[in-house]
Design a protein around this motif. Structure first.
Motif, PDB file in Angstrom:
ATOM      1  N   SER A 107       0.825  -1.207   0.000  1.00  0.00           N
ATOM      2  CA  SER A 107       0.000   0.000   0.000  1.00  0.00           C
ATOM      3  C   SER A 107       0.860   1.260   0.000  1.00  0.00           C
ATOM      4  CB  SER A 107      -0.936  -0.001   1.210  1.00  0.00           C
ATOM      5  OG  SER A 107      -1.771   1.121   1.209  1.00  0.00           O
ATOM      6  N   LYS A 108       1.904   1.269   0.820  1.00  0.00           N
ATOM      7  CA  LYS A 108       2.774   2.445   0.901  1.00  0.00           C
ATOM      8  C   LYS A 108       3.580   2.629  -0.382  1.00  0.00           C
ATOM      9  CE  LYS A 108       2.968   2.445   5.929  1.00  0.00           C
ATOM     10  NZ  LYS A 108       2.125   3.665   5.998  1.00  0.00           N
ATOM     11  N   THR A 111       1.402   4.180  -3.034  1.00  0.00           N
ATOM     12  CA  THR A 111       1.300   5.635  -2.831  1.00  0.00           C
ATOM     13  C   THR A 111       2.542   6.340  -3.372  1.00  0.00           C
ATOM     14  OG1 THR A 111      -0.113   5.420  -0.885  1.00  0.00           O
ATOM     15  CG2 THR A 111       1.140   7.453  -1.083  1.00  0.00           C
ATOM     16  N   ARG A 114       2.615   6.579  -7.208  1.00  0.00           N
ATOM     17  CA  ARG A 114       1.725   7.623  -7.731  1.00  0.00           C
ATOM     18  C   ARG A 114       2.315   9.018  -7.479  1.00  0.00           C
ATOM     19  NH1 ARG A 114      -3.787   7.062  -8.771  1.00  0.00           N
ATOM     20  NH2 ARG A 114      -4.103   5.181 -10.009  1.00  0.00           N
ATOM     21  N   LYS A 115       2.906   9.212  -6.295  1.00  0.00           N
ATOM     22  CA  LYS A 115       3.498  10.513  -5.980  1.00  0.00           C
ATOM     23  C   LYS A 115       4.740  10.793  -6.820  1.00  0.00           C
ATOM     24  CE  LYS A 115       1.780  11.355  -1.323  1.00  0.00           C
ATOM     25  NZ  LYS A 115       2.134  11.671   0.077  1.00  0.00           N
ATOM     26  N   ALA A 144      -1.464   0.517  -8.012  1.00  0.00           N
ATOM     27  CA  ALA A 144      -1.307   1.885  -8.499  1.00  0.00           C
ATOM     28  C   ALA A 144      -1.774   2.044  -9.947  1.00  0.00           C
ATOM     29  CB  ALA A 144       0.156   2.312  -8.381  1.00  0.00           C
ATOM     30  N   GLU A 223       1.644   7.533   3.794  1.00  0.00           N
ATOM     31  CA  GLU A 223       0.258   7.103   4.009  1.00  0.00           C
ATOM     32  C   GLU A 223      -0.074   5.913   3.112  1.00  0.00           C
ATOM     33  OE1 GLU A 223      -0.113  10.568   0.990  1.00  0.00           O
ATOM     34  OE2 GLU A 223       1.209   9.922   2.620  1.00  0.00           O
ATOM     35  N   ASP A 224      -1.058   5.128   3.558  1.00  0.00           N
ATOM     36  CA  ASP A 224      -1.506   3.991   2.756  1.00  0.00           C
ATOM     37  C   ASP A 224      -2.216   4.484   1.501  1.00  0.00           C
ATOM     38  OD1 ASP A 224      -0.502   2.239   4.589  1.00  0.00           O
ATOM     39  OD2 ASP A 224      -2.399   1.964   5.652  1.00  0.00           O
ATOM     40  N   PHE A 225      -2.227   3.647   0.502  1.00  0.00           N
ATOM     41  CA  PHE A 225      -2.877   3.986  -0.759  1.00  0.00           C
ATOM     42  C   PHE A 225      -4.370   4.212  -0.520  1.00  0.00           C
ATOM     43  CE2 PHE A 225      -3.985   3.066  -5.314  1.00  0.00           C
ATOM     44  CZ  PHE A 225      -3.169   4.024  -5.858  1.00  0.00           C
ATOM     45  N   SER A 226      -4.907   5.302  -1.053  1.00  0.00           N
ATOM     46  CA  SER A 226      -6.294   5.678  -0.765  1.00  0.00           C
ATOM     47  C   SER A 226      -7.222   5.360  -1.928  1.00  0.00           C
ATOM     48  CB  SER A 226      -6.386   7.172  -0.447  1.00  0.00           C
ATOM     49  OG  SER A 226      -6.165   7.929  -1.621  1.00  0.00           O
ATOM     50  N   GLN A 229      -6.942   7.605  -4.925  1.00  0.00           N
ATOM     51  CA  GLN A 229      -5.822   7.367  -5.836  1.00  0.00           C
ATOM     52  C   GLN A 229      -6.120   6.247  -6.836  1.00  0.00           C
ATOM     53  OE1 GLN A 229      -3.108   6.897  -2.442  1.00  0.00           O
ATOM     54  NE2 GLN A 229      -1.734   8.337  -3.451  1.00  0.00           N
TER      55      GLN A 229
END
Length: 592
Positions: A107-108, A111, A114-115, A144, A223-226, A229
């Motif tokens: 999950s991290k 994120t 994507r960032k 992702a 933060e964990d993937f939301s 996203q």
């Protein structure tokens, strides 16, 4: 019993099977399996369905509800049930991840990707051996919305460069020992968005300047993937882009969607053909990950399928006989997935005994056909109460087509039953009946259709069209089916060479050899080899008045391709036999 009655009967039987699993988890794995199969036997009748046109349909019940499930959500569906169980462990270093840790790391990393401005539909490349982080990267990329191309870490700079460019790769994950090659392969590649991402494989390599450390992309403060996203990810999107030579030609990118892979895992985990048992408080399957994860057999049939049921997977970074023996001395595996060269090694190495696999309840072999001699020798050599089956598939089919029943108690050369939602026809290659669908025991080319058929070859519509007949995938393999519904694979119509289960495209080697000085023409075929199955042989035509040094030519090729692609033989001839259309007549070369 009608097909409808059989389907209903087997669905009820599957429910009963799960109830039986829950009731007997407190007994030993071997007794568990014997007792389980005693009841499960009644769910194993697989009736073949053949229509008037000799189109064969699976006798297993159809599955549904897979159309709108993302691959990562599918794998994590039940993870809360076994979050404290070990998911992955490295056989060499002992580092491991529980399911809870694995889910969090994925999950991290999703994120962070994507960032890093990697958008849905962008491509990353994984160039790693079998280590736990391979799974983290692949699953995070799935989440992702990225497309992942898989590259054998033993490939040369030339091979890596070709695939990275063809796949439109934007980010690369690799390990310290491969960094120099990767750096050389991306010179002048303007599509790469990020510095090379280095996975710490615990080789004590120092920090490499100008790279990103994978661990920095999975820190606790990320933060964990939301849900927000995840927008823009469709189940029809390409999720993996492995490279396959298909029936002919250079390696091509196979576009597999979330939907292709989700349905194929569901197809392959029907209780009649899948040996895995979901983890519980008292049971966890332990499976060695010997086969490479850059290959669909290792990645999907083993890693993804068993992660979904909470198994413990032990990753072997580099295969050798010594490491293989050590692996089985340190772990009590319950299921074993191997390929014919490993079967052969186990037969003839006296150090490997029944004691090493005494806890294994089923062994499945695939990637290449296994002959009667080796099948019989294996079962005579290991007299454990163990089921031994074969399967058949191809990368373009995500990858499964058939699997043997887990209740098979005697030696069989068949590749098993068609998986659910799948149809097959055997098409004649003989001039007098060319293109006709054949009946039982008649040998022809295997055509397959089903929801697991690839989207197509990446940026190569011509190759896609050449390998498809409507919605039927033409495998290029020869085989036949029997009245009781099992498939036998007899050989290949395609040019592909299989060395230890690895695909080798003659066209790729021919392209390399053409760059050698004083070569007028060249053709490559596969010839039988006692240990490797097949090995490449090059027929070369030198330029007029020039003598070719065969050993120097072998060395030239060896520097430019992976070890399994290297030439076994070189033969100098006066001309390459070709058809009027210019196609190499490889059959004629086999007789030289």
């Amino acid at each position: 019993m009608t097909i409808l009655q059989l389907s209903l009967f087997r669905r009820v039987s599957c429910i009963l099977n799960q109830c039986i699993k829950e009731c007997i988890v407190n007994v030993s794995p071997k007794n568990h399996w014997r007792k389980f199969n005693k009841y499960r036997y009644y769910a194993t009748a697989v009736n073949l369905k053949v229509d008037a046109q000799n189109v064969v349909s699976s006798g297993l019940p159809d599955i549904s509800g897979f159309e709108n499930i993302h691959l990562h959500d599918f794998i994590w569906e039940k993870v809360g049930r076994w979050s404290n169980h070990i998911a992955l462990v490295c056989a060499n270093t002992g580092r491991s991840y529980t399911y809870g840790q694995l889910r969090k790391a994925c999950s991290k990393l999703a994120t962070s990707l994507r960032k890093s401005k990697l958008l849905p539909g962008d491509t990353i490349a994984i160039i790693l051996p079998n280590i736990p982080e391979f799974a983290i990267i692949a699953l995070a990329a799935n989440e992702a919305g990225l497309r992942t191309t898989l590259i054998n870490p033993v490939h040369t700079i030339y091979e890596i460069k070709r695939q990275l460019e063809n796949a439109d790769t934007q980010a690369i994950f690799t390990f310290p020992a491969k960094h120099i090659d990767i750096k050389a392969s991306i010179e002048k590649n303007s599509k790469i968005k990020l510095p090379i991402i280095i996975v710490n494989d615990r080789t004590n390599a120092s920090s490499i300047s100008g790279t990103i450390q994978l661990n920095d992309l999975m820190r606790d403060d990320i933060e964990d993937f939301s849900i927000n996203q995840k927008t823009g990810i469709s189940c029809e999107d390409t999720v993996f882009l492995p490279y396959s030579s298909g029936t002919t030609g250079l390696p091509k990118g196979v576009e597999s969607s979330h939907r292709n892979i989700v349905v194929n895992i569901l197809q392959g985990t029907d209780p009649t053909i899948f040996p895995g048992i979901e983890a519980s408080e008292h049971h966890q399957d332990i499976v060695p990950l010997i086969l490479p994860m850059y290959h669909y057999y290792g990645l999907l049939v083993i890693l993804y399928s068993y992660l979904r049921i909470g198994a413990k997977l032990v990753c072997l970074p580099q295969f050798s006989t010594e490491e293989f023996i050590k692996l089985f001395e340190n772990h009590r595996f319950t299921i074993l997935h191997i390929v014919p060269p490993i079967v052969q090694m186990m037969i003839y190495n006296e150090r490997i005994t029944s004691r090493h696999i005494e806890s294994v309840r089923l062994t499945l072999t695939g990637a290449a056909p296994l002959g009667e001699k080796l099948t019989t020798k294996f079962q005579n050599r290991f007299t454990n109460d163990m089921t031994f089956v074969q399967g058949y598939g191809t990368t373009e089919l995500s990858p499964l087509v058939t699997l043997g029943s887990i209740n098979t108690r005697k030696s069989t050369l068949s590749c098993g039953y068609l998986i659910s939602n799948t149809q097959m026809r055997i098409v004649s290659k003989q001039d007098d009946t060319l293109g006709r669908n054949l009946g039982p025991h008649e040998i022809g080319e295997i055509y397959v259709r089903g929801p697991q058929v690839m989207k197509g070859y990446y940026k190569n519509p011509k190759a896609t069209a050449d390998t498809m007949d409507g919605d039927w995938y033409k495998t290029g393999d020869l085989g036949y089916y029997t009245e009781n519904g099992v498939l036998y694979v007899e050989g290949r119509t395609k040019e592909l060479i299989k060395v230890k289960g690895h695909q080798v495209a003659p066209t790729e080697l021919e392209e390399v050899i053409r760059h050698y000085d004083n070569i007028e023409d060249v053709a490559v075929i596969g010839v039988t080899h006692e240990n490797y199955g097949e090995i490449p042989k090059a027929f070369v035509v030198p330029k007029s008045g020039v003598k070719i040094n065969e050993n120097k030519l072998k060395e030239f090729v060896a520097k430019r391709v992976a070890k399994y692609k290297q030439l076994g033989y070189v033969q100098v001839i006066e001309s390459i036999p070709k058809s009027t259309a210019g196609k190499i007549l490889r059959k004629e070369l086999e007789n030289l």
